[in-house]
Design a protein around this motif. Sequence first.
Motif, PDB file in Angstrom:
ATOM      1  N   LEU A 111       0.825  -1.197   0.000  1.00  0.00           N
ATOM      2  CA  LEU A 111       0.000   0.000   0.000  1.00  0.00           C
ATOM      3  C   LEU A 111       0.864   1.254   0.000  1.00  0.00           C
ATOM      4  CD1 LEU A 111      -2.896   1.108   0.192  1.00  0.00           C
ATOM      5  CD2 LEU A 111      -2.636   1.061   2.670  1.00  0.00           C
ATOM      6  N   LEU A 112       1.998   1.196   0.673  1.00  0.00           N
ATOM      7  CA  LEU A 112       2.905   2.347   0.692  1.00  0.00           C
ATOM      8  C   LEU A 112       3.383   2.700  -0.703  1.00  0.00           C
ATOM      9  CD1 LEU A 112       5.138   1.631   3.800  1.00  0.00           C
ATOM     10  CD2 LEU A 112       3.353   3.343   3.583  1.00  0.00           C
ATOM     11  N   HIS A 113       3.582   1.692  -1.543  1.00  0.00           N
ATOM     12  CA  HIS A 113       4.066   1.941  -2.904  1.00  0.00           C
ATOM     13  C   HIS A 113       3.073   2.764  -3.715  1.00  0.00           C
ATOM     14  CE1 HIS A 113       7.292  -0.679  -2.060  1.00  0.00           C
ATOM     15  NE2 HIS A 113       6.539  -1.757  -2.000  1.00  0.00           N
ATOM     16  N   THR A 114       1.798   2.553  -3.477  1.00  0.00           N
ATOM     17  CA  THR A 114       0.797   3.264  -4.264  1.00  0.00           C
ATOM     18  C   THR A 114       0.706   4.733  -3.881  1.00  0.00           C
ATOM     19  OG1 THR A 114      -0.961   2.655  -2.727  1.00  0.00           O
ATOM     20  CG2 THR A 114      -0.579   1.184  -4.593  1.00  0.00           C
ATOM     21  N   HIS A 115       1.129   5.099  -2.649  1.00  0.00           N
ATOM     22  CA  HIS A 115       1.044   6.478  -2.191  1.00  0.00           C
ATOM     23  C   HIS A 115       2.407   7.125  -2.010  1.00  0.00           C
ATOM     24  CE1 HIS A 115      -3.201   5.926  -1.589  1.00  0.00           C
ATOM     25  NE2 HIS A 115      -2.961   4.852  -0.864  1.00  0.00           N
ATOM     26  N   ASP A 122      11.132   7.491  -3.972  1.00  0.00           N
ATOM     27  CA  ASP A 122      11.200   6.650  -2.777  1.00  0.00           C
ATOM     28  C   ASP A 122      10.765   5.218  -3.032  1.00  0.00           C
ATOM     29  OD1 ASP A 122      11.989   8.879  -1.412  1.00  0.00           O
ATOM     30  OD2 ASP A 122       9.988   9.332  -0.632  1.00  0.00           O
ATOM     31  N   ILE A 123      10.167   4.963  -4.163  1.00  0.00           N
ATOM     32  CA  ILE A 123       9.578   3.645  -4.412  1.00  0.00           C
ATOM     33  C   ILE A 123      10.630   2.547  -4.409  1.00  0.00           C
ATOM     34  CG2 ILE A 123       8.413   2.232  -6.152  1.00  0.00           C
ATOM     35  CD1 ILE A 123       6.698   4.626  -6.781  1.00  0.00           C
ATOM     36  N   SER A 124      11.822   2.801  -4.963  1.00  0.00           N
ATOM     37  CA  SER A 124      12.821   1.739  -5.042  1.00  0.00           C
ATOM     38  C   SER A 124      13.274   1.292  -3.655  1.00  0.00           C
ATOM     39  CB  SER A 124      14.023   2.184  -5.870  1.00  0.00           C
ATOM     40  OG  SER A 124      14.678   3.260  -5.232  1.00  0.00           O
ATOM     41  N   MET A 125      13.506   2.243  -2.734  1.00  0.00           N
ATOM     42  CA  MET A 125      13.936   1.854  -1.387  1.00  0.00           C
ATOM     43  C   MET A 125      12.801   1.176  -0.636  1.00  0.00           C
ATOM     44  SD  MET A 125      17.028   2.064  -0.929  1.00  0.00           S
ATOM     45  CE  MET A 125      16.800   1.176   0.547  1.00  0.00           C
ATOM     46  N   LYS A 126      11.587   1.676  -0.786  1.00  0.00           N
ATOM     47  CA  LYS A 126      10.459   1.068  -0.096  1.00  0.00           C
ATOM     48  C   LYS A 126      10.180  -0.323  -0.647  1.00  0.00           C
ATOM     49  CE  LYS A 126       8.459   5.446   1.174  1.00  0.00           C
ATOM     50  NZ  LYS A 126       7.442   6.429   0.897  1.00  0.00           N
ATOM     51  N   SER A 127      10.365  -0.489  -1.952  1.00  0.00           N
ATOM     52  CA  SER A 127      10.152  -1.821  -2.516  1.00  0.00           C
ATOM     53  C   SER A 127      11.258  -2.763  -2.062  1.00  0.00           C
ATOM     54  CB  SER A 127      10.061  -1.772  -4.041  1.00  0.00           C
ATOM     55  OG  SER A 127      11.301  -1.380  -4.597  1.00  0.00           O
ATOM     56  N   GLU A 145       7.276   3.343   7.051  1.00  0.00           N
ATOM     57  CA  GLU A 145       7.697   3.459   5.662  1.00  0.00           C
ATOM     58  C   GLU A 145       9.174   3.132   5.480  1.00  0.00           C
ATOM     59  OE1 GLU A 145       6.619   7.239   4.135  1.00  0.00           O
ATOM     60  OE2 GLU A 145       4.476   6.884   4.383  1.00  0.00           O
ATOM     61  N   THR A 146       9.985   3.370   6.499  1.00  0.00           N
ATOM     62  CA  THR A 146      11.431   3.181   6.354  1.00  0.00           C
ATOM     63  C   THR A 146      12.025   2.191   7.352  1.00  0.00           C
ATOM     64  OG1 THR A 146      11.844   5.065   7.800  1.00  0.00           O
ATOM     65  CG2 THR A 146      11.774   5.503   5.422  1.00  0.00           C
ATOM     66  N   THR A 147      11.219   1.599   8.221  1.00  0.00           N
ATOM     67  CA  THR A 147      11.737   0.653   9.206  1.00  0.00           C
ATOM     68  C   THR A 147      10.808  -0.549   9.331  1.00  0.00           C
ATOM     69  OG1 THR A 147      10.590   1.674  11.067  1.00  0.00           O
ATOM     70  CG2 THR A 147      12.800   2.492  10.577  1.00  0.00           C
ATOM     71  N   ALA A 148      11.362  -1.617   9.868  1.00  0.00           N
ATOM     72  CA  ALA A 148      10.563  -2.814  10.154  1.00  0.00           C
ATOM     73  C   ALA A 148      11.213  -3.545  11.323  1.00  0.00           C
ATOM     74  CB  ALA A 148      10.488  -3.725   8.942  1.00  0.00           C
ATOM     75  N   SER A 149      10.385  -4.140  12.141  1.00  0.00           N
ATOM     76  CA  SER A 149      10.837  -4.957  13.258  1.00  0.00           C
ATOM     77  C   SER A 149      10.163  -6.313  13.128  1.00  0.00           C
ATOM     78  CB  SER A 149      10.453  -4.290  14.576  1.00  0.00           C
ATOM     79  OG  SER A 149      10.689  -5.156  15.647  1.00  0.00           O
ATOM     80  N   LEU A 150      10.967  -7.381  13.155  1.00  0.00           N
ATOM     81  CA  LEU A 150      10.439  -8.728  13.010  1.00  0.00           C
ATOM     82  C   LEU A 150      10.955  -9.607  14.138  1.00  0.00           C
ATOM     83  CD1 LEU A 150      11.422  -7.690   9.884  1.00  0.00           C
ATOM     84  CD2 LEU A 150       9.942  -9.597   9.388  1.00  0.00           C
ATOM     85  N   THR A 151      10.146 -10.574  14.548  1.00  0.00           N
ATOM     86  CA  THR A 151      10.569 -11.515  15.581  1.00  0.00           C
ATOM     87  C   THR A 151      10.504 -12.930  15.029  1.00  0.00           C
ATOM     88  OG1 THR A 151       8.351 -11.771  16.486  1.00  0.00           O
ATOM     89  CG2 THR A 151       9.743 -10.077  17.476  1.00  0.00           C
ATOM     90  N   GLY A 152      11.320 -13.769  15.619  1.00  0.00           N
ATOM     91  CA  GLY A 152      11.349 -15.181  15.249  1.00  0.00           C
ATOM     92  C   GLY A 152      11.939 -15.978  16.392  1.00  0.00           C
ATOM     93  N   ARG A 153      12.270 -17.207  16.118  1.00  0.00           N
ATOM     94  CA  ARG A 153      12.886 -18.068  17.137  1.00  0.00           C
ATOM     95  C   ARG A 153      14.157 -18.678  16.562  1.00  0.00           C
ATOM     96  NH1 ARG A 153      10.377 -18.326  21.778  1.00  0.00           N
ATOM     97  NH2 ARG A 153       8.141 -18.115  21.856  1.00  0.00           N
ATOM     98  N   ARG A 154      15.133 -18.858  17.457  1.00  0.00           N
ATOM     99  CA  ARG A 154      16.356 -19.529  17.024  1.00  0.00           C
ATOM    100  C   ARG A 154      16.036 -20.995  16.768  1.00  0.00           C
ATOM    101  NH1 ARG A 154      18.454 -22.447  21.253  1.00  0.00           N
ATOM    102  NH2 ARG A 154      17.858 -21.750  23.331  1.00  0.00           N
ATOM    103  N   PRO A 155      16.877 -21.673  16.016  1.00  0.00           N
ATOM    104  CA  PRO A 155      16.585 -23.072  15.682  1.00  0.00           C
ATOM    105  C   PRO A 155      16.551 -23.971  16.916  1.00  0.00           C
ATOM    106  CG  PRO A 155      18.425 -22.235  14.378  1.00  0.00           C
ATOM    107  CD  PRO A 155      18.086 -21.187  15.368  1.00  0.00           C
ATOM    108  N   PHE A 156      15.743 -24.994  16.837  1.00  0.00           N
ATOM    109  CA  PHE A 156      15.632 -25.976  17.904  1.00  0.00           C
ATOM    110  C   PHE A 156      16.820 -26.922  17.807  1.00  0.00           C
ATOM    111  CE2 PHE A 156      13.948 -29.814  19.948  1.00  0.00           C
ATOM    112  CZ  PHE A 156      13.404 -29.261  21.091  1.00  0.00           C
ATOM    113  N   ALA A 157      17.545 -27.121  18.888  1.00  0.00           N
ATOM    114  CA  ALA A 157      18.728 -27.982  18.906  1.00  0.00           C
ATOM    115  C   ALA A 157      18.292 -29.430  19.169  1.00  0.00           C
ATOM    116  CB  ALA A 157      19.720 -27.507  19.960  1.00  0.00           C
ATOM    117  N   ASP A 184      20.849   1.773   1.098  1.00  0.00           N
ATOM    118  CA  ASP A 184      20.891   0.386   1.572  1.00  0.00           C
ATOM    119  C   ASP A 184      19.862   0.153   2.671  1.00  0.00           C
ATOM    120  OD1 ASP A 184      23.064  -0.190  -0.093  1.00  0.00           O
ATOM    121  OD2 ASP A 184      24.495   0.526   1.415  1.00  0.00           O
ATOM    122  N   ILE A 185      19.640  -1.132   2.928  1.00  0.00           N
ATOM    123  CA  ILE A 185      18.807  -1.532   4.050  1.00  0.00           C
ATOM    124  C   ILE A 185      19.744  -2.067   5.127  1.00  0.00           C
ATOM    125  CG2 ILE A 185      17.031  -3.118   4.842  1.00  0.00           C
ATOM    126  CD1 ILE A 185      15.860  -2.999   2.041  1.00  0.00           C
TER     127      ILE A 185
END
Length: 184
Positions: free
Chosen positions: A40-44, A49-54, A75-87, A126-127
């Motif tokens: 949705l950000l790309h359309t507005h 800025d489209i290349s960096m946002k894409s 528009e310029t940041t993201a925070s993601l969570t996950g889990r480390r691999p199961f041993a 860059d990202i």
Amino acid sequence: MDQHPAWVRRKNHGANSFDPTSEPVFFWKSPEAAIQYTELLHTHANPGDISMKSNLSQRVAELVANGWEPVTTTETTASLTGRRPFAWWLFLIVIFLFPLFGGLLYLIFWVATSKATVFLHVEGEDIAVAGDKWLLDLQRDQHEAYVKKQRLIKEQGFLKVMWPQLLVSFGLIALWIYLLKTYW
């Protein structure tokens, strides 16, 4: 945009909150909502800025495909969570050493300590990635090995490629059963 059912905009309150004049922060109800928002950000967006946002949205989509869950995105940041691999090997050793409750204790330990967070932000052209970058590198390396192994299985057949792992697995199961029968 703030009233969309896929995301919730949180207001900034308190002394430790974000600057209220900064970009809005969204907390996602699902990973798909984060991808919808970045599209949705790309359309507005401004054409420059489209290349960096894409690039940012492609990177977020790539991480979501690898099992990461978006928490917040602007528009310029993201925070993601996950889990480390199961041993798995450590899990098997703990079950072998403590047959009754060892596995359960390790599962509780893993759930309590395995959370990982990655922060992405646009820095010039860059990202930039901050947080648990080692896990991203590990996932990339494992993905390349997985693709290589899948290609070999397709070319040579499952048993021809996987027989060493199958042999070791069956041997360890047989050893565990033998030790349980002998000492228990």
